[in-house]
Design a protein around this motif. Sequence first.
Motif, PDB file in Angstrom:
ATOM      1  N   ILE A  20       0.836  -1.209   0.000  1.00 47.18           N
ATOM      2  CA  ILE A  20       0.000   0.000   0.000  1.00 47.18           C
ATOM      3  C   ILE A  20       0.864   1.250   0.000  1.00 47.18           C
ATOM      4  CG2 ILE A  20      -1.761  -1.241   1.296  1.00 47.18           C
ATOM      5  CD1 ILE A  20      -0.996   0.526   3.733  1.00 47.18           C
ATOM      6  N   GLU A  21       0.248   2.357  -0.372  1.00 43.67           N
ATOM      7  CA  GLU A  21       0.909   3.650  -0.220  1.00 43.67           C
ATOM      8  C   GLU A  21       0.812   4.077   1.244  1.00 43.67           C
ATOM      9  OE1 GLU A  21       2.688   5.936  -2.028  1.00 43.67           O
ATOM     10  OE2 GLU A  21       2.887   4.269  -3.435  1.00 43.67           O
ATOM     11  N   PRO A  22       1.850   4.707   1.784  1.00 46.87           N
ATOM     12  CA  PRO A  22       1.788   5.173   3.169  1.00 46.87           C
ATOM     13  C   PRO A  22       0.548   6.026   3.431  1.00 46.87           C
ATOM     14  CG  PRO A  22       4.019   5.391   2.347  1.00 46.87           C
ATOM     15  CD  PRO A  22       3.165   4.996   1.164  1.00 46.87           C
ATOM     16  N   GLY A  23      -0.099   5.746   4.554  1.00 44.65           N
ATOM     17  CA  GLY A  23      -1.246   6.555   4.949  1.00 44.65           C
ATOM     18  C   GLY A  23      -2.522   6.277   4.180  1.00 44.65           C
ATOM     19  N   ASP A  24      -2.604   5.141   3.477  1.00 46.28           N
ATOM     20  CA  ASP A  24      -3.839   4.776   2.779  1.00 46.28           C
ATOM     21  C   ASP A  24      -4.886   4.433   3.844  1.00 46.28           C
ATOM     22  OD1 ASP A  24      -5.947   3.604   1.389  1.00 46.28           O
ATOM     23  OD2 ASP A  24      -4.638   2.609  -0.055  1.00 46.28           O
ATOM     24  N   LEU A  25      -5.784   5.365   4.112  1.00 44.77           N
ATOM     25  CA  LEU A  25      -6.703   5.240   5.230  1.00 44.77           C
ATOM     26  C   LEU A  25      -7.651   4.050   5.085  1.00 44.77           C
ATOM     27  CD1 LEU A  25      -7.381   6.608   7.900  1.00 44.77           C
ATOM     28  CD2 LEU A  25      -9.037   8.034   6.697  1.00 44.77           C
ATOM     29  N   ARG A  26      -7.905   3.613   3.863  1.00 42.87           N
ATOM     30  CA  ARG A  26      -8.759   2.447   3.665  1.00 42.87           C
ATOM     31  C   ARG A  26      -8.150   1.224   4.339  1.00 42.87           C
ATOM     32  NH1 ARG A  26      -8.745   2.454  -2.742  1.00 42.87           N
ATOM     33  NH2 ARG A  26      -6.536   2.491  -2.156  1.00 42.87           N
ATOM     34  N   VAL A  27      -6.811   1.154   4.315  1.00 36.62           N
ATOM     35  CA  VAL A  27      -6.116   0.005   4.882  1.00 36.62           C
ATOM     36  C   VAL A  27      -5.689   0.260   6.317  1.00 36.62           C
ATOM     37  CG1 VAL A  27      -4.125  -1.529   4.665  1.00 36.62           C
ATOM     38  CG2 VAL A  27      -5.337  -0.761   2.616  1.00 36.62           C
ATOM     39  N   THR A  28      -5.107   1.425   6.597  1.00 38.62           N
ATOM     40  CA  THR A  28      -4.626   1.694   7.958  1.00 38.62           C
ATOM     41  C   THR A  28      -5.764   1.630   8.969  1.00 38.62           C
ATOM     42  OG1 THR A  28      -4.854   4.106   7.639  1.00 38.62           O
ATOM     43  CG2 THR A  28      -2.705   3.113   7.148  1.00 38.62           C
ATOM     44  N   GLY A  29      -6.931   2.153   8.582  1.00 41.52           N
ATOM     45  CA  GLY A  29      -8.067   2.110   9.492  1.00 41.52           C
ATOM     46  C   GLY A  29      -8.535   0.696   9.765  1.00 41.52           C
ATOM     47  N   LEU A  30      -8.584  -0.137   8.718  1.00 44.02           N
ATOM     48  CA  LEU A  30      -9.005  -1.518   8.889  1.00 44.02           C
ATOM     49  C   LEU A  30      -8.005  -2.312   9.718  1.00 44.02           C
ATOM     50  CD1 LEU A  30     -10.383  -2.410   5.326  1.00 44.02           C
ATOM     51  CD2 LEU A  30     -11.701  -2.204   7.447  1.00 44.02           C
ATOM     52  N   VAL A  31      -6.713  -2.047   9.520  1.00 38.90           N
ATOM     53  CA  VAL A  31      -5.696  -2.767  10.283  1.00 38.90           C
ATOM     54  C   VAL A  31      -5.818  -2.442  11.765  1.00 38.90           C
ATOM     55  CG1 VAL A  31      -3.216  -2.976  10.709  1.00 38.90           C
ATOM     56  CG2 VAL A  31      -4.082  -3.015   8.371  1.00 38.90           C
ATOM     57  N   SER A  32      -6.037  -1.177  12.090  1.00 40.47           N
ATOM     58  CA  SER A  32      -6.193  -0.792  13.493  1.00 40.47           C
ATOM     59  C   SER A  32      -7.415  -1.453  14.118  1.00 40.47           C
ATOM     60  CB  SER A  32      -6.308   0.738  13.610  1.00 40.47           C
ATOM     61  OG  SER A  32      -5.101   1.369  13.244  1.00 40.47           O
ATOM     62  N   GLU A  33      -8.451  -1.642  13.300  1.00 41.97           N
ATOM     63  CA  GLU A  33      -9.702  -2.190  13.824  1.00 41.97           C
ATOM     64  C   GLU A  33      -9.723  -3.712  13.847  1.00 41.97           C
ATOM     65  OE1 GLU A  33     -14.524  -2.061  12.798  1.00 41.97           O
ATOM     66  OE2 GLU A  33     -13.120  -0.732  11.754  1.00 41.97           O
ATOM     67  N   LEU A  34      -9.201  -4.340  12.781  1.00 36.83           N
ATOM     68  CA  LEU A  34      -9.360  -5.788  12.622  1.00 36.83           C
ATOM     69  C   LEU A  34      -8.071  -6.577  12.793  1.00 36.83           C
ATOM     70  CD1 LEU A  34     -11.620  -5.733   9.415  1.00 36.83           C
ATOM     71  CD2 LEU A  34     -12.357  -5.886  11.816  1.00 36.83           C
ATOM     72  N   GLY A  35      -6.933  -5.920  12.621  1.00 38.33           N
ATOM     73  CA  GLY A  35      -5.655  -6.623  12.640  1.00 38.33           C
ATOM     74  C   GLY A  35      -5.128  -6.846  11.238  1.00 38.33           C
ATOM     75  N   ALA A  36      -3.809  -6.942  11.129  1.00 36.64           N
ATOM     76  CA  ALA A  36      -3.178  -7.032   9.813  1.00 36.64           C
ATOM     77  C   ALA A  36      -3.518  -8.325   9.087  1.00 36.64           C
ATOM     78  CB  ALA A  36      -1.665  -6.887   9.961  1.00 36.64           C
ATOM     79  N   GLY A  37      -3.579  -9.433   9.809  1.00 36.52           N
ATOM     80  CA  GLY A  37      -3.845 -10.711   9.166  1.00 36.52           C
ATOM     81  C   GLY A  37      -5.200 -10.761   8.488  1.00 36.52           C
ATOM     82  N   LYS A  38      -6.224 -10.275   9.170  1.00 33.64           N
ATOM     83  CA  LYS A  38      -7.570 -10.278   8.590  1.00 33.64           C
ATOM     84  C   LYS A  38      -7.647  -9.364   7.372  1.00 33.64           C
ATOM     85  CE  LYS A  38     -10.237 -11.535  12.688  1.00 33.64           C
ATOM     86  NZ  LYS A  38     -11.323 -11.134  13.626  1.00 33.64           N
ATOM     87  N   VAL A  39      -6.996  -8.209   7.452  1.00 35.22           N
ATOM     88  CA  VAL A  39      -7.026  -7.275   6.325  1.00 35.22           C
ATOM     89  C   VAL A  39      -6.285  -7.873   5.135  1.00 35.22           C
ATOM     90  CG1 VAL A  39      -6.298  -4.992   5.516  1.00 35.22           C
ATOM     91  CG2 VAL A  39      -7.272  -5.260   7.804  1.00 35.22           C
ATOM     92  N   LEU A  40      -5.171  -8.528   5.397  1.00 35.25           N
ATOM     93  CA  LEU A  40      -4.429  -9.163   4.307  1.00 35.25           C
ATOM     94  C   LEU A  40      -5.279 -10.233   3.626  1.00 35.25           C
ATOM     95  CD1 LEU A  40      -1.741  -9.269   2.817  1.00 35.25           C
ATOM     96  CD2 LEU A  40      -0.938 -10.915   4.518  1.00 35.25           C
ATOM     97  N   GLY A  41      -5.986 -11.025   4.418  1.00 32.63           N
ATOM     98  CA  GLY A  41      -6.876 -12.026   3.844  1.00 32.63           C
ATOM     99  C   GLY A  41      -7.997 -11.403   3.038  1.00 32.63           C
ATOM    100  N   TYR A  42      -8.516 -10.285   3.526  1.00 32.78           N
ATOM    101  CA  TYR A  42      -9.583  -9.569   2.819  1.00 32.78           C
ATOM    102  C   TYR A  42      -9.088  -9.080   1.458  1.00 32.78           C
ATOM    103  CZ  TYR A  42     -13.047  -5.851   2.023  1.00 32.78           C
ATOM    104  OH  TYR A  42     -14.011  -5.026   1.493  1.00 32.78           O
ATOM    105  N   LEU A  43      -7.859  -8.559   1.430  1.00 35.23           N
ATOM    106  CA  LEU A  43      -7.302  -8.072   0.167  1.00 35.23           C
ATOM    107  C   LEU A  43      -7.001  -9.224  -0.783  1.00 35.23           C
ATOM    108  CD1 LEU A  43      -4.879  -5.247   1.396  1.00 35.23           C
ATOM    109  CD2 LEU A  43      -7.054  -4.973   0.194  1.00 35.23           C
TER     110      LEU A  43
END
Length: 342
Positions: A20-43
């Motif tokens: 991702i690009e630094p500060g991509d709020l679509r991803v940073t927000g989801l990671v803070s809420e759900l965790g990196a592993g879940k977001v990676l699986g979602y992507l």
Amino acid sequence: MSTDVDDADRLARVTLSRTIEPGDLRVTGLVSELGAGKVLGYLEAADEVENHWGFALAQELGRFDPARVLEQAADRGVRFIVPGDAEWPTQLDALRNTGALDDRGGEPVGLWVRGAHDLRQLAGNAVAVVGSRAATSYGTEQATELSRDLATMGHTVISGLAYGVDQAAHRGALLGGGPTIAVLPGGVDRPYPAAHAQLLVAIAERGLVVSEAPPGAGPTRTRFLARNRIVAGLSEGTVVVEAALRSGAIHTAHWTTNLHRPVMGVPGPVTSAASTGVNQLIRLGQASMVINAQDVITDLTTHAAATATGGSEQLDESFVPGPVRSPRAASTTAGPVAAPRR
């Protein structure tokens, strides 16, 4: 490095940092809420849906081995720290609820760090000193003296290694015998500008070099915009020394305001175009006026006392009028703040 982070989470964050690009709020927000592993699986699942917003990102996943990326970074003296690490500066947590400016925002998924010091310790008593790249002799002198004195008084100086005020701030801190932190828009192994390669080495030896972008990444406009929130997020407060109306320093000042931390400005000559931005911040009450390091420390101490008594929010909202929004009202635009020329 003691840590509460499991290997899977760290590797997922490495993958996201490389994708991702630094500060991509679509991803940073989801990671803070759900965790990196879940977001990676979602992507990864988005790879099957072309009209999904994560489709393009999904195409980049799996093109590298995150464990190998960490090994290569370590060979260059670079480490990757994430929330949960003992070295992670917890003041960055505030970026989770600070909204966005110019479509950038959120807590970083991780930071690439170069240097032997501990980032959490250095950032625990840090002040950002930022300003114009096209600084005048007045601006460079003020930034050098202010940063030298802050370092002498035990504060870490944070800036962005750019020409002008940033360079003077780093050099001033080193002259004062203190550490300094350079936050880069590209990889910590890529000096930008290239003319500051030796200065970057000195900072890495006596302080730290930090970036949200992975090693090898070059600077872009988006990465400059994202970098500004890291400078503000790591600091107790921000001092602006010379800044035009449209500048990265003003952008950093607005991030600082949205974090409810003190913004301070060194006034410049009314005839100087280089000081129009900082003079306006002071005139509108969006920054307090400071003329030396003691003024800066006084403002930081006053703000800390107000925070300790629960009055920081009331203090900030009465102090910052008009268009500067609080985190509760932050949006995906910077309102009246024009995009900086970086």
